[in-house]
Design an enzyme around this catalytic site. Structure first.
Site, short mmCIF file in Angstrom:
data_model
loop_
_atom_site.label_atom_id
_atom_site.label_comp_id
_atom_site.label_asym_id
_atom_site.label_seq_id
_atom_site.Cartn_x
_atom_site.Cartn_y
_atom_site.Cartn_z
N CYS B 143 0.77 -1.23 0.05
CA CYS B 143 0.05 -0.07 -0.07
C CYS B 143 0.92 1.41 -0.01
CB CYS B 143 -1.03 0.04 1.16
SG CYS B 143 -0.26 -0.24 2.68
N HIS B 221 -2.03 5.72 6.59
CA HIS B 221 -0.54 6.38 6.84
C HIS B 221 -0.37 7.72 6.53
CE1 HIS B 221 -0.13 2.14 7.20
NE2 HIS B 221 0.03 1.67 5.90
#
Lengths: 304, 362
Positions: B143, B221
């Protein structure tokens, strides 16, 4: 000779400073009612020198008592960190110790600069959302990038001025309470050896190098270790660097360090007090005295 | 040309999103979902109307035993599909490898938790689309690596990137999952994180370093970049370069990953998903040829579009990555009229960093 210290300011940094001053055998912490600059210069009781320490926000100003209150203005103070040369003794308005993030980068640059000049410093700082006892200003479950901090960038530039031409810092607030963790990149003029750097960091006072193998795989591990050590409030004045995080790639150095933001300024402030009040002591002697009286750790390694 | 028949092994965080994504592609059909018989994910797949194939023996009181219909076993699914999307947890795909390699002409696509060495090729739509044509076992990079590649691709395409440093402040667990880190702690990844290596597997000749720390948070994130370009650029040019790339959103007014998550829920996205990277415009700073920026990556959904593109690339359904990217984005509802769905020089689609300057001054 006793140095009388008048401490102004409230909050955690002031509390930690008070403890630090009280630990010094040549210093006397005056009651908090003693205001700054109200006595004649160099006229502390019984021949003692009086120094004023003012905590303003996250920074600390140290002046010789007797100077006008205007001298406490930060623009007339010389910045003081471990990078400061001895010649800076008693700047025009006193000395100014910068905030935790800038101060910790100065400590690191001091070590690296001795191996190779540093062209640029960059740090992403993962910052705690709040002290454990405070209301958090941010969400319980979030990462919050901080967009503009011109004051911090200016402070960092001032702190590293004369040593590092370019400094960049970015912060992100995490839902967490212990410390600030820096992810750092240093661009150097010359390449250096990783093992030499690690050795120099080990040798530097106020920087502790250890590993996850020694039980420090997270900031919680560091926090708990220092709580267990018996220091007042579990204070950690030292910067913690993970050895495994240190990478050298051509002329770039990468590493991670963790700092305790309320506490890390204490040793440098005490140094600054002695610098002003004890002209007979060299800077190296001053640092040794401070470290000894605080009980600074030299190493965290289980196995020498 | 007949539709690509797709099967999914593992109906977890990624698997269920891929199922939905494949289901809306006009050139693909989702043949079935396979999972362990004791997993409630099979129940979830059944609720969506997908055909279920169990990948382990069914115990008496297990979930699979309580489902009204099971179409068969994993091997039965394999016989009916062209592509298997293996969305099992990191390390598990290796357990099936021998079985999968015994199925003729089957293409297996795994997710970024697997090492690049376990696959013939790694994949990112924008940087090495055609490199995976004909490969049998492909890994879509992780990701954050996907997000990093998109961001750096945008800058490299416009200005050329000399070197980059990315620091990753990562969530420690997906929502609803057990955290791998203590409740109140930061856990650094010791040494360089895998992201630079991952990005370089699809975007070669890019000088990149990455470090990472895990934080007690779940929404996404945050990546901070320090990028040295090959020449000076203005902030306006940087923003324009980012905005023209599909799957990159440059936004203002959002201050945290929590706010971002809420915004995408309010937008009506299924599960609040955000397959695009979000660039915090306020974080963009330019100093000569150095760009600094913060982006957010939604780890649950960011690799979905790339995985769909990977299917087409592997089966040679097109050799134009931008045709696939546009098709995927339209089907997923993330197509943007202000993005450019035509790429630069086609010679750049074989994994190299280009350093070209696109004409952004107009």
């Amino acid at each position: 000779m006793t140095i009388e210290v008048s401490l102004r300011g409230r909050g955690r940094i002031a509390n930690h400073l008070a403890d630090g001053v009280k630990a010094q055998c040549d210093m006397l912490l005056l009651p908090s009612s003693e205001p700054c600059g109200t006595t004649a210069s160099n006229s502390g009781s019984g021949g003692a020198t009086r120094v004023s320490v003012e905590v303003k926000g996250l920074t600390v100003r140290i002046t010789e008592d007797g100077r006008s209150p205007g001298a406490c203005h930060e623009q007339r103070c010389a910045v003081f960190t471990s990078l400061t040369p001895e010649s800076i003794r008693n700047g025009p308005g006193g000395l100014f110790v910068p905030s935790a993030d800038s101060l910790s980068l100065a400590r690191l640059v001091r070590v690296v600069n001795a191996l190779s000049a540093v062209e640029r410093v960059y740090s992403t700082v993962v910052r705690r959302a709040a002290h454990a006892a405070d209301d958090a200003a941010s969400s319980l479950d979030a990462l919050q990038p901080v967009f503009e901090e011109p004051a911090l960038e200016d402070e960092l530039r001032t702190t590293l001025a004369g040593c590092v031409p370019m400094c960049q810092i970015r912060r992100v607030v995490a839902s967490y309470t212990h410390s600030h963790l820096h992810m750092i990149k240093l661009d150097l003029v010359d390449s250096i050896d990783r093992e030499t750097l690690i050795d120099r960091l080990h040798d530097e006072s106020r920087i502790l190098v250890s590993t996850s193998d020694d039980g420090f795989s997270s900031t919680a591990d560091i926090q708990e270790f220092f709580r267990d050590l018996g220091r007042v409030r579990g204070d950690r004045w030292e910067t913690f660097v993970w050895a495994e995080s240190i990478l050298v790639d051509q002329k770039c150095v990468y590493l991670m360090q963790d700092i305790s933001p309320d506490v890390i300024v204490v040793p440098e402030v005490i140094d600054a007090i002695r610098l002003i009040a004890a002209p007979e002591l060299s800077l190296a002697e001053i640092r040794r005295l401070t470290d000894r009286h605080l009980g600074m750790l030299e190493t965290l390694s289980i196995v020498k | 040309m007949s539709n690509v028949r797709v099967g999914i092994l593992g109906y977890g965080v990624i698997g269920r999103r891929l199922a939905d994504a494949v289901n809306v592609q006009s050139d693909m059909e989702l043949t079935g979902i396979s999972g362990r018989s004791n997993s409630f994910s099979l129940r979830d797949a059944m609720w969506q109307g997908y055909d279920i194939y169990v990948s382990s023996a069914i115990g008496l009181r297990e979930v699979a035993a309580r489902l009204p219909t099971i179409q068969g076993e994993f091997a039965d699914l394999l016989a009916k599909i062209d592509v298997l999307l293996d969305c099992t947890p990191s390390g598990v795909p290796q357990q099936h490898r021998e079985l999968l390699e015994s199925v003729p002409n089957l293409v297996t696509i795994v997710q970024g938790g697997e090492t690049s060495g376990s696959c013939e090729a790694s994949f990112h739509s924008m940087t090495n689309f055609n490199e995976v044509a004909g490969e049998k076992r492909i890994r879509v990079i992780s990701c954050s690596s996907t997000g990093t590649t998109r961001f750096l691709y945008a800058l490299d395409r416009a200005f050329g990137v000399q070197q980059a440093f990315v620091t990753l402040t990562r969530r420690s667990a997906d929502p609803g999952k057990l955290s791998k880190v203590p409740l109140n702690s930061l856990v650094p990844t010791m040494g360089p994180s895998h992201h630079a290596r991952d990005v370089n597997s699809v975007f070669r000749n890019l000088r990149l370093a990455s470090v990472s720390v895990n934080c007690p948070t779940t929404f996404g994130h945050v990546l901070h970049f320090q990028v040295d370009l090959q020449g000076n650029a203005t902030r306006k040019q940087i923003i324009a370069a980012l905005q023209m790339i599909p799957r990159v959103v440059v936004g203002r007014g959002i201050r945290s990953t929590a706010e971002l998550a809420e915004r995408y829920v309010e937008l009506g996205r299924r599960r609040g998903d955000r397959p695009e990277i979000y660039v915090f415009e306020e974080s963009l700073a330019v100093n000569g040829s150095t760009v600094m920026a913060a982006i957010s990556v939604h780890m649950e959904s960011i690799t979905i579009p790339e995985t769909v593109d990977c299917i087409r690339a592997a089966l040679r359904r097109t050799d134009d990555p931008w045709e696939s990217i546009e098709k995927t984005d339209r089907a997923l509802g993330i197509w943007r009229s202000d993005a450019s769905y035509s790429g630069p020089d086609r010679s750049l689609q074989n994994g190299g960093s280009n350093g070209l300057n696109a004409n952004l001054n107009s």
